[in-house]
Design a protein around this motif. Structure first.
Motif, short mmCIF file in Angstrom:
data_model
loop_
_atom_site.label_atom_id
_atom_site.label_comp_id
_atom_site.label_asym_id
_atom_site.label_seq_id
_atom_site.Cartn_x
_atom_site.Cartn_y
_atom_site.Cartn_z
N GLU A 84 0.74 -1.26 0.13
CA GLU A 84 0.04 -0.10 -0.13
C GLU A 84 0.72 1.39 0.07
O GLU A 84 2.14 1.14 0.80
N GLY A 85 0.47 2.28 -0.66
CA GLY A 85 0.99 3.50 -0.62
C GLY A 85 1.85 3.58 -2.04
O GLY A 85 2.48 4.81 -2.33
N ASN A 86 1.96 2.60 -2.88
CA ASN A 86 2.69 2.74 -4.28
C ASN A 86 1.50 2.92 -5.29
O ASN A 86 1.29 1.95 -5.90
N ALA A 87 1.03 3.85 -5.28
CA ALA A 87 0.13 4.38 -6.09
C ALA A 87 0.21 4.10 -7.60
O ALA A 87 -0.67 3.62 -8.48
N SER A 88 1.72 4.36 -8.02
CA SER A 88 1.90 4.10 -9.70
C SER A 88 1.69 2.42 -9.83
O SER A 88 1.71 2.37 -11.06
N LEU A 89 1.98 1.80 -8.88
CA LEU A 89 1.85 0.26 -9.34
C LEU A 89 0.70 -0.44 -8.46
O LEU A 89 0.62 -1.54 -8.88
N SER A 90 -0.47 0.34 -8.13
CA SER A 90 -1.54 -0.25 -7.45
C SER A 90 -2.29 -1.05 -8.53
O SER A 90 -2.32 -0.69 -9.60
N ASP A 91 -2.81 -2.10 -8.15
CA ASP A 91 -3.64 -3.15 -8.89
C ASP A 91 -2.83 -3.89 -9.90
O ASP A 91 -3.30 -4.59 -10.84
N TRP A 92 -1.32 -3.99 -9.61
CA TRP A 92 -0.51 -4.81 -10.49
C TRP A 92 -0.06 -5.96 -9.90
O TRP A 92 0.09 -5.89 -8.59
N ALA A 93 0.25 -6.83 -10.56
CA ALA A 93 0.96 -7.97 -9.88
C ALA A 93 1.81 -8.61 -11.11
O ALA A 93 1.61 -8.85 -12.19
N VAL A 94 3.01 -9.05 -10.73
CA VAL A 94 3.99 -9.60 -11.51
C VAL A 94 4.10 -11.19 -11.11
O VAL A 94 4.16 -11.38 -10.04
N VAL A 95 3.90 -12.04 -12.25
CA VAL A 95 3.74 -13.43 -11.70
C VAL A 95 4.91 -14.09 -12.29
O VAL A 95 5.18 -14.08 -13.41
N GLY A 96 5.57 -14.89 -11.59
CA GLY A 96 6.64 -15.76 -11.96
C GLY A 96 6.13 -17.31 -11.80
O GLY A 96 5.61 -17.67 -10.77
N CYS A 97 6.44 -18.18 -13.12
CA CYS A 97 5.86 -19.44 -13.18
C CYS A 97 7.37 -20.30 -13.59
O CYS A 97 8.05 -19.97 -14.30
N VAL A 98 7.45 -21.41 -12.47
CA VAL A 98 8.57 -22.40 -12.92
C VAL A 98 7.71 -23.79 -13.04
O VAL A 98 7.10 -24.12 -12.35
N SER A 99 8.01 -24.17 -14.26
CA SER A 99 7.37 -25.40 -14.74
C SER A 99 7.80 -26.55 -14.02
O SER A 99 9.03 -26.60 -13.62
N ILE A 100 6.87 -27.32 -13.59
CA ILE A 100 7.35 -28.73 -12.92
C ILE A 100 7.62 -30.00 -14.03
O ILE A 100 7.95 -30.86 -13.62
N LEU A 101 7.31 -29.47 -15.20
CA LEU A 101 7.45 -30.56 -16.44
C LEU A 101 8.64 -30.39 -17.27
O LEU A 101 8.81 -31.31 -17.69
N ALA A 102 9.06 -29.35 -17.25
CA ALA A 102 10.37 -29.03 -18.02
C ALA A 102 10.96 -27.81 -17.26
O ALA A 102 10.67 -27.16 -16.76
N PRO A 103 12.29 -27.74 -17.58
CA PRO A 103 13.13 -26.81 -16.73
C PRO A 103 13.00 -25.53 -17.67
O PRO A 103 14.06 -24.95 -18.25
N VAL A 104 12.05 -24.80 -17.70
CA VAL A 104 11.40 -23.49 -18.14
C VAL A 104 10.72 -22.68 -17.25
O VAL A 104 10.00 -23.06 -16.12
N SER A 105 10.59 -21.37 -17.34
CA SER A 105 10.10 -20.47 -16.61
C SER A 105 9.38 -19.51 -17.51
O SER A 105 9.82 -19.27 -18.77
N THR A 106 8.65 -18.60 -17.10
CA THR A 106 7.99 -17.50 -17.68
C THR A 106 7.56 -16.39 -16.60
O THR A 106 7.55 -16.64 -15.53
N LEU A 107 7.30 -15.12 -16.99
CA LEU A 107 6.97 -14.22 -16.38
C LEU A 107 5.72 -13.35 -17.22
O LEU A 107 5.83 -13.44 -18.09
N TYR A 108 4.92 -13.09 -16.14
CA TYR A 108 3.76 -12.04 -17.12
C TYR A 108 3.29 -11.13 -15.83
O TYR A 108 3.78 -11.25 -14.65
N ALA A 109 2.48 -10.13 -16.26
CA ALA A 109 1.84 -9.43 -15.25
C ALA A 109 0.35 -9.38 -15.54
O ALA A 109 -0.27 -9.67 -16.56
N VAL A 110 -0.20 -8.95 -14.40
CA VAL A 110 -1.91 -8.81 -14.37
C VAL A 110 -2.02 -7.36 -13.97
O VAL A 110 -1.67 -6.98 -12.80
N HIS A 111 -2.96 -6.71 -14.69
CA HIS A 111 -3.33 -5.44 -14.30
C HIS A 111 -5.01 -5.19 -14.12
O HIS A 111 -5.23 -5.23 -15.57
N GLN A 112 -5.75 -5.22 -13.20
CA GLN A 112 -7.15 -5.04 -13.50
C GLN A 112 -7.85 -6.10 -14.26
O GLN A 112 -8.57 -5.73 -15.27
N GLY A 113 -6.93 -7.31 -14.18
CA GLY A 113 -7.83 -8.37 -15.20
C GLY A 113 -7.26 -8.49 -16.35
O GLY A 113 -7.64 -9.55 -17.05
#
Length: 179
Positions: A84-113
């Motif tokens: 809270e208090g970081n108005a410029s980033l409110s409603d954002w989430a950065v998501v990190g994924c590490v696959s359990i099936l292969a040695p790979v990852s990815t990142l994405y962001a979600v903002h207001q759906g």
């Protein structure tokens, strides 16, 4: 190590059905049984995931780090939110994924759906820290959006061909579903 789309598709086929009939009867589907077994193996090392989250919390003291893992998916998943208090980033989430099936990852962001892959430049600091920590801890390769958006002929609920992608099969079919 880079993985070809064909190699990643072969991995995904091991864990996800290629027919509607199989997807409707998970109790009789060998792919679902293999995914459940893979999760049993991974959950035996749950402490490693929790240790990763703790280190990430130290790396990003101005943010909330949450566990977004669900065993219906094919990855460990964490979400980084602004405090809270970081108005410029409110409603954002950065998501990190590490696959359990292969040695790979990815990142994405979600903002207001809405999904953003890769995360936008405003998320650069979070994305860089998250990427470095994932790669150094898990020894995985980050997949490009071009590769993750490759269509696959598999049923990953609720996605069905032709809308199913490698992202759904190797990571999550519900990327907007966050704690």
């Amino acid at each position: 190590m880079n993985h070809s789309i064909e190699e990643l598709l072969a991995v995904a086929r091991t864990y996800w059905p290629s027919s509607l009939e199989a997807s409707l009867r998970p109790e009789a589907c060998p792919e679902y049984h293999r995914l459940q077994e893979r999760w049993r193996q991974e959950l035996a090392h749950l402490d490693r995931w929790h240790a990763f989250l703790d280190v990430l919390k130290n790396d990003l003291p101005g943010f909330i780090v949450g566990d977004a893992t669900a065993t219906v998916d094919a990855c460990w998943r964490c979400a980084v939110y602004p405090r809270e208090g970081n108005a410029s980033l409110s409603d954002w989430a950065v998501v990190g994924c590490v696959s359990i099936l292969a040695p790979v990852s990815t990142l994405y962001a979600v903002h207001q759906g809405e999904l953003f892959s890769p995360p936008p430049s405003e998320m650069r600091t979070i994305s860089d820290v998250l990427t470095r920590r994932i790669e150094s801890t898990w020894k995985v390769v980050a997949l490009s959006q071009d590769i993750t958006q490759t269509p696959v002929p598999l049923w990953v609920d609720p996605h069905r061909p032709p809308s199913t992608t490698l992202f759904h099969a190797l990571f999550t079919s519900q990327p907007k579903s966050l704690p």
